[in-house]
Design a protein around this motif. Sequence first.
Motif, PDB file in Angstrom:
ATOM      1  N   GLY A   1      -2.024   6.152   2.380  1.00  0.00           N
ATOM      2  CA  GLY A   1      -1.774   6.480   3.779  1.00  0.00           C
ATOM      3  C   GLY A   1      -3.027   6.629   4.606  1.00  0.00           C
ATOM      4  O   GLY A   1      -2.989   7.211   5.701  1.00  0.00           O
ATOM      5  N   ARG A   2      -4.133   6.091   4.124  1.00  0.00           N
ATOM      6  CA  ARG A   2      -5.389   6.203   4.878  1.00  0.00           C
ATOM      7  C   ARG A   2      -5.434   5.167   5.988  1.00  0.00           C
ATOM      8  O   ARG A   2      -4.714   4.176   5.972  1.00  0.00           O
ATOM      9  CB  ARG A   2      -6.582   6.029   3.943  1.00  0.00           C
TER      10      ARG A   2
ATOM     11  N   ALA B   1       0.819  -1.218   0.000  1.00  0.00           N
ATOM     12  CA  ALA B   1       0.000   0.000   0.000  1.00  0.00           C
ATOM     13  C   ALA B   1       0.850   1.263   0.000  1.00  0.00           C
ATOM     14  O   ALA B   1       0.328   2.357  -0.248  1.00  0.00           O
ATOM     15  CB  ALA B   1      -0.936  -0.004   1.207  1.00  0.00           C
ATOM     16  N   ILE B   2       2.152   1.115   0.302  1.00  0.00           N
ATOM     17  CA  ILE B   2       3.027   2.289   0.318  1.00  0.00           C
ATOM     18  C   ILE B   2       3.244   2.828  -1.095  1.00  0.00           C
ATOM     19  O   ILE B   2       3.370   4.033  -1.310  1.00  0.00           O
ATOM     20  CB  ILE B   2       4.372   1.940   0.981  1.00  0.00           C
ATOM     21  N   VAL B   3       3.272   1.903  -2.067  1.00  0.00           N
ATOM     22  CA  VAL B   3       3.440   2.336  -3.460  1.00  0.00           C
ATOM     23  C   VAL B   3       2.218   3.164  -3.856  1.00  0.00           C
ATOM     24  O   VAL B   3       1.087   2.705  -3.713  1.00  0.00           O
ATOM     25  CB  VAL B   3       3.575   1.123  -4.394  1.00  0.00           C
ATOM     26  N   PRO B   4       2.417   4.392  -4.311  1.00  0.00           N
ATOM     27  CA  PRO B   4       1.262   5.247  -4.630  1.00  0.00           C
ATOM     28  C   PRO B   4       0.349   4.607  -5.660  1.00  0.00           C
ATOM     29  O   PRO B   4       0.802   4.023  -6.650  1.00  0.00           O
ATOM     30  CB  PRO B   4       1.909   6.529  -5.181  1.00  0.00           C
ATOM     31  N   GLY B   5      -0.963   4.711  -5.409  1.00  0.00           N
ATOM     32  CA  GLY B   5      -1.932   4.197  -6.354  1.00  0.00           C
ATOM     33  C   GLY B   5      -2.067   5.099  -7.573  1.00  0.00           C
ATOM     34  O   GLY B   5      -1.668   6.270  -7.554  1.00  0.00           O
ATOM     35  N   ILE B   6      -2.604   4.543  -8.631  1.00  0.00           N
ATOM     36  CA  ILE B   6      -2.831   5.313  -9.863  1.00  0.00           C
ATOM     37  C   ILE B   6      -4.298   5.708  -9.904  1.00  0.00           C
ATOM     38  O   ILE B   6      -5.177   4.847 -10.011  1.00  0.00           O
ATOM     39  CB  ILE B   6      -2.477   4.475 -11.102  1.00  0.00           C
ATOM     40  N   PRO B   7      -4.603   7.006  -9.770  1.00  0.00           N
ATOM     41  CA  PRO B   7      -6.017   7.417  -9.785  1.00  0.00           C
ATOM     42  C   PRO B   7      -6.641   7.169 -11.152  1.00  0.00           C
ATOM     43  O   PRO B   7      -6.054   7.497 -12.186  1.00  0.00           O
ATOM     44  CB  PRO B   7      -5.966   8.916  -9.462  1.00  0.00           C
ATOM     45  N   VAL B   8      -7.810   6.591 -11.154  1.00  0.00           N
ATOM     46  CA  VAL B   8      -8.559   6.386 -12.401  1.00  0.00           C
ATOM     47  C   VAL B   8     -10.004   6.787 -12.160  1.00  0.00           C
ATOM     48  O   VAL B   8     -10.526   6.645 -11.061  1.00  0.00           O
ATOM     49  CB  VAL B   8      -8.485   4.920 -12.879  1.00  0.00           C
TER      50      VAL B   8
END
Length: 221
Positions: free
Chosen positions: A107-108, A53-60
């Motif tokens: 980071g939620r 989860a540390i790897v930033p997600g890709i907003p879609v």
Amino acid sequence: MTRPATPSPAPSQSPAQAPRPAAGTGRRTTRRIWDAQSLALISVFAALIAASAIVPGIPVGGFGVPITLQTLAIMVTGLVLGGPRAAAAVALYLLLAFAGLPIFSGGRAGLQVLAGGSAGYIAGFILAALLVGMAAEQVIRRVPAKRRGLWFFLSAVVVTVVASHLPGVLGMMVNLKLSWPAAFASDLIFYPGDIVKDAVASAAAVAAHRAFPDILVRRVK
């Protein structure tokens, strides 16, 4: 007149003298769930999911549901550990995240994440790990090593649709008030990435089982 000799009974065999099954014919049994090694593996894979989860997600799209590596980590966890231990690892991860550790994507932390568009996908984490893990147990028992990668992949794809995408669509319908067609259309964008992640998870699981043959199913002589 002499009496015929009575044959003496054959000596009974002691357990040490009893014939043993030939090598390679032992039955396979699932490892005990709560032995020390299993507890360690549950903790390690819970940490792996948190690290993903540390790897930033890709907003879609516009509904706040990113593409993340968490589903990849969950598939790897299930395919390597089997159903019960994988479900326990995901449950431990969720318990820590709901308790306040910032280990959800972005980071939620906390229960408030269940009010957003990702709620259905998060709710499906444990079910996905359990189902793909149960499938992996059967693959290890029944499928020759050279074909396991294909069956791991097929199992992961089916479980992803049933235990991740379907709850995800339902979650968007409930929390975002979308119609079924709108929620389904919003979910379709995740399919290509999830298929790639399922393929990577399957390859990783094959490598793990090759390196550690007893990690999921052990042979009893």
